[in-house]
Design a protein around this motif. Sequence first.
Motif, PDB file in Angstrom:
ATOM      1  N   ASN A  44       0.876  -1.159   0.000  1.00  0.00           N
ATOM      2  CA  ASN A  44       0.000   0.000   0.000  1.00  0.00           C
ATOM      3  C   ASN A  44       0.923   1.221   0.000  1.00  0.00           C
ATOM      4  O   ASN A  44       1.603   1.485   0.991  1.00  0.00           O
ATOM      5  N   VAL A  45       0.992   1.937  -1.116  1.00  0.00           N
ATOM      6  CA  VAL A  45       1.975   3.010  -1.301  1.00  0.00           C
ATOM      7  C   VAL A  45       1.396   4.352  -0.851  1.00  0.00           C
ATOM      8  O   VAL A  45       0.288   4.724  -1.229  1.00  0.00           O
ATOM      9  N   HIS A  46       2.169   5.066  -0.027  1.00  0.00           N
ATOM     10  CA  HIS A  46       1.781   6.401   0.445  1.00  0.00           C
ATOM     11  C   HIS A  46       2.835   7.392  -0.039  1.00  0.00           C
ATOM     12  O   HIS A  46       4.014   7.264   0.300  1.00  0.00           O
ATOM     13  N   GLU A  47       2.428   8.371  -0.832  1.00  0.00           N
ATOM     14  CA  GLU A  47       3.371   9.367  -1.358  1.00  0.00           C
ATOM     15  C   GLU A  47       3.394  10.592  -0.448  1.00  0.00           C
ATOM     16  O   GLU A  47       2.354  11.170  -0.136  1.00  0.00           O
ATOM     17  N   LEU A  48       4.596  10.968  -0.020  1.00  0.00           N
ATOM     18  CA  LEU A  48       4.763  12.138   0.836  1.00  0.00           C
ATOM     19  C   LEU A  48       5.253  13.314  -0.011  1.00  0.00           C
ATOM     20  O   LEU A  48       6.348  13.261  -0.562  1.00  0.00           O
ATOM     21  N   GLY A  49       4.453  14.326  -0.127  1.00  0.00           N
ATOM     22  CA  GLY A  49       4.851  15.501  -0.899  1.00  0.00           C
ATOM     23  C   GLY A  49       5.283  16.632   0.020  1.00  0.00           C
ATOM     24  O   GLY A  49       5.375  16.477   1.238  1.00  0.00           O
ATOM     25  N   GLY A  50       5.546  17.789  -0.575  1.00  0.00           N
ATOM     26  CA  GLY A  50       5.888  18.967   0.222  1.00  0.00           C
ATOM     27  C   GLY A  50       4.658  19.523   0.913  1.00  0.00           C
ATOM     28  O   GLY A  50       3.520  19.185   0.569  1.00  0.00           O
ATOM     29  N   LEU A  51       4.870  20.371   1.903  1.00  0.00           N
ATOM     30  CA  LEU A  51       3.756  20.999   2.606  1.00  0.00           C
ATOM     31  C   LEU A  51       3.176  22.129   1.757  1.00  0.00           C
ATOM     32  O   LEU A  51       3.879  22.746   0.956  1.00  0.00           O
ATOM     33  N   ASP A  52       1.874  22.384   1.922  1.00  0.00           N
ATOM     34  CA  ASP A  52       1.297  23.523   1.199  1.00  0.00           C
ATOM     35  C   ASP A  52       1.687  24.817   1.920  1.00  0.00           C
ATOM     36  O   ASP A  52       2.311  24.800   2.982  1.00  0.00           O
ATOM     37  N   ASP A  53       1.306  25.945   1.336  1.00  0.00           N
ATOM     38  CA  ASP A  53       1.756  27.241   1.864  1.00  0.00           C
ATOM     39  C   ASP A  53       1.328  27.452   3.313  1.00  0.00           C
ATOM     40  O   ASP A  53       2.108  27.938   4.146  1.00  0.00           O
ATOM     41  N   ASP A  54       0.092  27.096   3.627  1.00  0.00           N
ATOM     42  CA  ASP A  54      -0.409  27.311   4.986  1.00  0.00           C
ATOM     43  C   ASP A  54       0.326  26.422   5.990  1.00  0.00           C
ATOM     44  O   ASP A  54       0.719  26.888   7.070  1.00  0.00           O
ATOM     45  N   GLU A  55       0.521  25.151   5.640  1.00  0.00           N
ATOM     46  CA  GLU A  55       1.241  24.230   6.525  1.00  0.00           C
ATOM     47  C   GLU A  55       2.675  24.702   6.746  1.00  0.00           C
ATOM     48  O   GLU A  55       3.190  24.684   7.875  1.00  0.00           O
ATOM     49  N   ALA A  56       3.329  25.122   5.653  1.00  0.00           N
ATOM     50  CA  ALA A  56       4.718  25.582   5.753  1.00  0.00           C
ATOM     51  C   ALA A  56       4.816  26.817   6.640  1.00  0.00           C
ATOM     52  O   ALA A  56       5.730  26.944   7.463  1.00  0.00           O
ATOM     53  N   ARG A  57       3.870  27.722   6.480  1.00  0.00           N
ATOM     54  CA  ARG A  57       3.882  28.943   7.303  1.00  0.00           C
ATOM     55  C   ARG A  57       3.708  28.588   8.782  1.00  0.00           C
ATOM     56  O   ARG A  57       4.383  29.154   9.651  1.00  0.00           O
ATOM     57  N   ARG A  58       2.824  27.644   9.076  1.00  0.00           N
ATOM     58  CA  ARG A  58       2.605  27.229  10.467  1.00  0.00           C
ATOM     59  C   ARG A  58       3.868  26.596  11.063  1.00  0.00           C
ATOM     60  O   ARG A  58       4.197  26.821  12.230  1.00  0.00           O
ATOM     61  N   VAL A  59       4.568  25.804  10.247  1.00  0.00           N
ATOM     62  CA  VAL A  59       5.814  25.193  10.722  1.00  0.00           C
ATOM     63  C   VAL A  59       6.842  26.278  11.051  1.00  0.00           C
ATOM     64  O   VAL A  59       7.504  26.233  12.093  1.00  0.00           O
ATOM     65  N   LEU A  60       6.993  27.241  10.161  1.00  0.00           N
ATOM     66  CA  LEU A  60       7.973  28.308  10.380  1.00  0.00           C
ATOM     67  C   LEU A  60       7.621  29.165  11.598  1.00  0.00           C
ATOM     68  O   LEU A  60       8.499  29.561  12.368  1.00  0.00           O
ATOM     69  N   VAL A  61       6.332  29.432  11.768  1.00  0.00           N
ATOM     70  CA  VAL A  61       5.900  30.202  12.939  1.00  0.00           C
ATOM     71  C   VAL A  61       6.211  29.431  14.216  1.00  0.00           C
ATOM     72  O   VAL A  61       6.696  29.993  15.207  1.00  0.00           O
ATOM     73  N   ARG A  62       5.937  28.116  14.194  1.00  0.00           N
ATOM     74  CA  ARG A  62       6.199  27.295  15.374  1.00  0.00           C
ATOM     75  C   ARG A  62       7.701  27.226  15.675  1.00  0.00           C
ATOM     76  O   ARG A  62       8.114  27.336  16.837  1.00  0.00           O
ATOM     77  N   LEU A  63       8.514  27.076  14.642  1.00  0.00           N
ATOM     78  CA  LEU A  63       9.968  27.084  14.843  1.00  0.00           C
ATOM     79  C   LEU A  63      10.423  28.416  15.430  1.00  0.00           C
ATOM     80  O   LEU A  63      11.283  28.475  16.312  1.00  0.00           O
ATOM     81  N   SER A  64       9.818  29.492  14.941  1.00  0.00           N
ATOM     82  CA  SER A  64      10.155  30.827  15.433  1.00  0.00           C
ATOM     83  C   SER A  64       9.840  30.959  16.925  1.00  0.00           C
ATOM     84  O   SER A  64      10.608  31.540  17.691  1.00  0.00           O
TER      85      SER A  64
END
Length: 321
Positions: free
Chosen positions: A177-197
């Motif tokens: 059962n194959v699961h493809e992991l792509g990049g985060l969308d703009d909103d997800e990426a922004r949330r990650v950067l805010v959390r890292l900040s």
Amino acid sequence: LVDDLRRGGGQHHLLVGSRGTGKTTLLLRLGLAIDDDPALAKKAIALRFPEEQYNIIRPSDFWLNCLDALVDALERREATDEAKRLDALIHETEDLDDEDTRAERALGHLTAWARRAKKLVVLLVDNLDLVLDRLRDSHWALRKVLTSDKHLVLIGASSSAVPETFEYGQAFYDFFNVHELGGLDDDEARRVLVRLSEVLGTPQVTSAMEADPGRLKSLLLLSGGTPRTLQLLHSVLAEDSGSSAEHDIGRMVDHVTPYYKARFEDLPPQAQQIVDAVALHWHPMTAIECAGKTRLDVTVISAQLTRLVRQGVIAKVPHAS
């Protein structure tokens, strides 16, 4: 994936995503999820492996690695006596000279333990493509074991598509059962950067994103938005939040140049020539255009492009008419 294990397993999984998408982290997280859930820990045990299993040459090596990982898992659960007994069996099996006997004995110890313990043994195998490549003469035997023994569940990860899983007639065709992991969308990426900040105490990163949303959008588009590149982007913004997107991407490239240079130089000369032509073309390039640029036969180009796509070096996109 955890819900599938709670239901008793029975399905093998493959995580596919480019480097930096979080495959290794996800496998580690699955292991923790199994250990931290009392109900699930009673019926399953997670085996964790090194990111690269360079010691695998024969099937017996793989099964012995599984036993080693099982010993580690038992020690984490403080089942030290059981771990010592298994460790002694490993040493006895390692000393066997005949490969068939060695492999049969190692697998037998693993499955016998699973039956006695009445547990699912979950193999969390990173870089599964490397393991399968090293065991290329034993694929059908490996599939037979994984199909027939319901105590074993394989959850693997690979940075590129594994030909043995999608080419008709191959041992693992339509098996995972194959699961493809792509990049985060703009909103997800922004949330990650805010959390890292927030966590790292770098408010200038959040301020830079709020002051120039277009700059962040450009950086995410060019960097792919993977968790690894987001971490790198955060460090670049933290060091100099007042720069331009062009300056930021240049500094990000500086950080990863040694890695990508080494990866590029690992490619055969013909593949290097093709990647160079595609990269410098900037826009998507057809095989015919690439053949004209490199002066190579188009059939050679097509075969190389297919291989490079599988390796995750080149991305394939729909042709715009």
